[in-house]
Design an enzyme around this catalytic site. Structure first.
Site, PDB file in Angstrom:
ATOM      1  N   ASP A  76       6.679   9.531  87.394  1.00 17.26           N
ATOM      2  CA  ASP A  76       7.937  10.022  87.933  1.00 17.26           C
ATOM      3  C   ASP A  76       7.828  11.437  88.478  1.00 17.26           C
ATOM      4  OD1 ASP A  76       7.541  11.054  85.369  1.00 17.26           O
ATOM      5  OD2 ASP A  76       9.076   9.792  84.478  1.00 17.26           O
ATOM      6  N   ASN A 145      16.059   8.794  73.569  1.00 14.76           N
ATOM      7  CA  ASN A 145      17.054   7.747  73.847  1.00 14.76           C
ATOM      8  C   ASN A 145      16.383   6.417  74.233  1.00 14.76           C
ATOM      9  OD1 ASN A 145      16.136   8.176  76.425  1.00 14.76           O
ATOM     10  ND2 ASN A 145      18.121   8.705  77.329  1.00 14.76           N
ATOM     11  N   HIS A 147      14.032   5.974  76.592  1.00 12.94           N
ATOM     12  CA  HIS A 147      13.582   5.791  77.984  1.00 12.94           C
ATOM     13  C   HIS A 147      12.056   5.783  78.090  1.00 12.94           C
ATOM     14  CE1 HIS A 147      13.845  10.415  78.980  1.00 12.94           C
ATOM     15  NE2 HIS A 147      12.613  10.095  78.646  1.00 12.94           N
ATOM     16  N   GLU A 152      16.413   5.133  82.160  1.00 14.04           N
ATOM     17  CA  GLU A 152      17.344   5.498  81.094  1.00 14.04           C
ATOM     18  C   GLU A 152      18.023   4.238  80.541  1.00 14.04           C
ATOM     19  OE1 GLU A 152      17.040   8.372  80.018  1.00 14.04           O
ATOM     20  OE2 GLU A 152      17.269   9.978  81.489  1.00 14.04           O
TER      21      GLU A 152
END
Ligand code: F6R
Length: 251
Positions: A76, A145, A147, A152
């Site tokens: 990313d 979380n 990801h 996400e």
């Protein structure tokens, strides 16, 4: 999808501490690079893999591994950040991989977060991965979380490389590394892109990742925990320290 305890391709390794976990992942990466004629790596940034890159640099310095034939694709990049920005993942890769090993900088690919046509850049990135023969070994870490990349919670498992909006908790976790104002979006490999890697090694360290690791390995596969998509992959090694493994119940 095969439940993780019934998927023999999903293995979990718990090391004594974060340093030992990173050293184990560096061994896996170095072995793959040494044993593969044209190794294609998928690479991650962030705090967790820093120790892996440091170990790989040490191994390079000792001539125990060479990246001269390697090609890599990062997961990313932040949208709007120029590759020259010290906050960009391109800069991270230059610091921790290109300048620290013998890899050719032209073989280290990071999505262009400044592309005018981001959807076109996403398609071109997928095409570059395919043209290289696909990713042989994908290195991942996990967000608190759940990801992976910047997929996400809520991201469909069939997503390919796309522009993602960063979750507030991701912006908070990464605030120390980001400019002010921070980027709100990133170009990220999708979950489907990640799952096409022939082998995956996920490194997670620290108790802050324990709940995400539990949901990834022991929860029902669900978009609420993007990393739980890995349960369906035939060759995943999850390397943890005791903190990250602390909520696992299946031994
Ligand atoms: C980084 C990436 C992210 C990070 C994750 C964990 O390229 O794709 O998924 O791996 O946010 O980051 P750290 O390791 O900083 O906790």
């Amino acid at each position: 999808m095969t439940p993780p305890h019934e998927n023999p391709g999903l293995r979990v390794w718990v090391a004594d501490d974060a340093a030992a976990a990173a050293a184990h992942v560096a061994d896996v990466v170095a072995r793959f690079v040494n044993e593969t004629e044209r190794p294609v790596l998928g690479l991650a940034t962030g705090r967790t893999p820093l120790a892996v890159y440091a170990k790989l640099a040490e191994r390079r310095a000792a001539s125990a591994v060479s990246f001269q034939n390697a090609v890599s694709f990062n997961l990313d990049e932040y949208v709007g950040l120029d590759a020259r920005s010290p906050h960009s993942f391109a800069a991270y890769m230059r610091r921790h991989f290109v300048d620290a090993t013998d890899v050719f900088s032209g073989n280290v690919h990071v999505p262009n977060g400044r592309a005018q046509d981001l959807a076109g850049e996403a398609r071109a990135y997928e095409a570059r991965i395919k043209a290289a023969g696909g990713i042989g070994l994908q290195l991942l870490s996990i967000g608190a979380n759940g990801h992976i990349g910047f997929n996400e919670p809520g991201t469909p498992f069939d997503a390919r490389t796309h522009v993602a909006t960063l979750a507030p908790e991701t912006l908070h976790a990464n605030r120390g590394d980001l400019p002010d104002p921070p980027p709100r979006q990133a170009l990220t490999m999708g979950i489907a892109t990640i799952l096409e890697a022939r082998a995956i090694v996920l490194l997670a360290t620290g108790a802050a990742k324990a709940e995400a690791v539990r949901a990834c390995l022991e929860g029902e596969p669900d978009v609420a925990c993007p990393a739980s998509a890995l349960q369906g992959h035939p060759d995943v090694l999850v390397v943890l320290d005791r903190g990250a493994a602390s909520l696992l119940t299946r031994g």
